[in-house]
Design an enzyme around this catalytic site. Structure first.
Site, PDB file in Angstrom:
ATOM      1  N   LYS A   1      89.390  40.567  33.305  1.00 43.97           N
ATOM      2  CA  LYS A   1      89.474  41.163  31.963  1.00 43.97           C
ATOM      3  C   LYS A   1      90.916  41.226  31.470  1.00 43.97           C
ATOM      4  O   LYS A   1      91.178  41.705  30.372  1.00 43.97           O
ATOM      5  CB  LYS A   1      88.932  42.617  31.985  1.00 43.97           C
ATOM      6  CG  LYS A   1      87.459  42.734  32.199  1.00 43.97           C
ATOM      7  CD  LYS A   1      86.987  44.162  31.925  1.00 43.97           C
ATOM      8  CE  LYS A   1      87.110  45.055  33.136  1.00 43.97           C
ATOM      9  NZ  LYS A   1      86.588  46.410  32.934  1.00 43.97           N
TER      10      LYS A   1
ATOM     11  N   LYS B   1      93.205  43.167  32.891  1.00 39.62           N
ATOM     12  CA  LYS B   1      93.599  44.573  32.994  1.00 39.62           C
ATOM     13  C   LYS B   1      94.096  44.847  34.415  1.00 39.62           C
ATOM     14  O   LYS B   1      93.501  44.347  35.367  1.00 39.62           O
ATOM     15  CB  LYS B   1      92.365  45.421  32.684  1.00 39.62           C
ATOM     16  CG  LYS B   1      92.631  46.874  32.437  1.00 39.62           C
ATOM     17  CD  LYS B   1      91.394  47.535  31.845  1.00 39.62           C
ATOM     18  CE  LYS B   1      91.652  49.000  31.594  1.00 39.62           C
ATOM     19  NZ  LYS B   1      90.626  49.618  30.763  1.00 39.62           N
TER      20      LYS B   1
HETATM   21  N1  CTP Z   1      87.490  57.556  27.411  1.00 34.62           N
HETATM   22  C1  CTP Z   1      87.300  58.697  26.616  1.00 34.62           C
HETATM   23  N2  CTP Z   1      88.395  59.394  26.160  1.00 34.62           N
HETATM   24  C2  CTP Z   1      89.637  58.967  26.479  1.00 34.62           C
HETATM   25  C3  CTP Z   1      89.837  57.832  27.290  1.00 34.62           C
HETATM   26  C4  CTP Z   1      88.728  57.144  27.743  1.00 34.62           C
HETATM   27  O1  CTP Z   1      86.167  59.082  26.317  1.00 34.62           O
HETATM   28  N3  CTP Z   1      90.676  59.650  26.002  1.00 34.62           N
HETATM   29  C5  CTP Z   1      86.312  56.810  27.872  1.00 34.62           C
HETATM   30  C6  CTP Z   1      86.269  55.401  27.312  1.00 34.62           C
HETATM   31  O2  CTP Z   1      85.770  55.415  25.989  1.00 34.62           O
HETATM   32  C7  CTP Z   1      85.350  54.717  28.295  1.00 34.62           C
HETATM   33  C8  CTP Z   1      85.658  55.445  29.621  1.00 34.62           C
HETATM   34  O3  CTP Z   1      86.380  56.624  29.262  1.00 34.62           O
HETATM   35  O4  CTP Z   1      83.998  54.939  27.960  1.00 34.62           O
HETATM   36  C9  CTP Z   1      86.460  54.619  30.576  1.00 34.62           C
HETATM   37  O5  CTP Z   1      87.550  54.136  29.880  1.00 34.62           O
HETATM   38  P1  CTP Z   1      88.836  53.527  30.551  1.00 34.62           P
HETATM   39  O6  CTP Z   1      89.169  52.260  29.822  1.00 34.62           O
HETATM   40  O7  CTP Z   1      88.734  53.490  32.005  1.00 34.62           O
HETATM   41  O8  CTP Z   1      89.880  54.683  30.158  1.00 34.62           O
HETATM   42  P2  CTP Z   1      91.131  54.608  29.224  1.00 34.62           P
HETATM   43  O9  CTP Z   1      91.892  55.883  29.384  1.00 34.62           O
HETATM   44  O10 CTP Z   1      90.706  54.229  27.825  1.00 34.62           O
HETATM   45  O11 CTP Z   1      91.928  53.420  29.922  1.00 34.62           O
HETATM   46  P3  CTP Z   1      92.797  52.224  29.285  1.00 34.62           P
HETATM   47  O12 CTP Z   1      93.869  52.868  28.458  1.00 34.62           O
HETATM   48  O13 CTP Z   1      93.322  51.475  30.482  1.00 34.62           O
HETATM   49  O14 CTP Z   1      91.839  51.399  28.462  1.00 34.62           O
END
Ligand code: CTP
Length: 155
Positions: free
Chosen positions: A48, A50
């Site tokens: 992905k 990431k």
């Molecule tokens: N999520 C959420 N609120 C946040 C951050 C994440 O509800 N502040 C949710 C995302 O919408 C997703 C889940 O957590 O359904 C997992 O997201 P993930 O991508 O692992 O977390 P992020 O903090 O968004 O990570 P990144 O910045 O690497 O995308």
């Protein structure tokens, strides 16, 4: 009468586990009574584009230990969702609204819900903060030299 099992499933990386992730799990569990969380493996994340700081084995262990989570499984590819929904007789597929509209194809098999994200926090933000602390050895030596000089000036 025993309550019918209502299974909710979600997917994500959950790097540097934070309050946004925890809030999401709480809300997900409230949608049903059995929560499955699929955690992206490091190999799948590579696909992905990431890169998580915390290795997969630790991320899944943390997720598994959260009291709202009944089962944690690895997420290894994009096609897995449909397979899991059928295998685990999932009632609700739910994920943060950053994925809004992306999983409509699952509606044929279960309910699909997009939940609001917790504002002001993300793993990306934390990774950026950590990167700011990542000063070089030379910069560190220089900082100590300045502190030493300041101390001498105060003596
Ligand atoms: N999520 C959420 N609120 C946040 C951050 C994440 O509800 N502040 C949710 C995302 O919408 C997703 C889940 O957590 O359904 C997992 O997201 P993930 O991508 O692992 O977390 P992020 O903090 O968004 O990570 P990144 O910045 O690497 O995308």
């Amino acid at each position: 009468m025993a309550k019918r099992k209502k299974t909710v499933i979600t997917y994500g990386t959950f790097d540097l586990f934070h309050i946004g992730h925890l809030n999401l799990f709480k809300r997900l569990k409230e949608l049903g009574n059995y929560l499955i969380v699929a955690v992206s493996t490091d190999e799948f994340n590579q696909l992905k584009g990431k890169k998580a700081i915390i290795p997969f084995e630790q991320r899944i262990e943390i997720v598994r230990s959260i009291r709202h989570v009944d089962m944690a499984i690895p997420e290894v590819n994009w096609e897995q969702k449909l397979y899991d929904v059928k295998k685990y007789s999932v009632d609700i597929f739910a994920i943060g609204e950053d994925w809004k509209g992306k999983f409509e194809f699952l509606r044929e098999y279960c309910e699909v819900v997009y939940l609001p994200r917790t504002k002001g926090i993300s793993s990306t933000d934390i990774r950026k903060l950590l990167a700011d602390f990542n000063i070089s050895k030379d910069e560190l030596i220089k900082a100590f030299e300045i502190i030493d000089q300041l101390k001498k000036n105060l003596e």
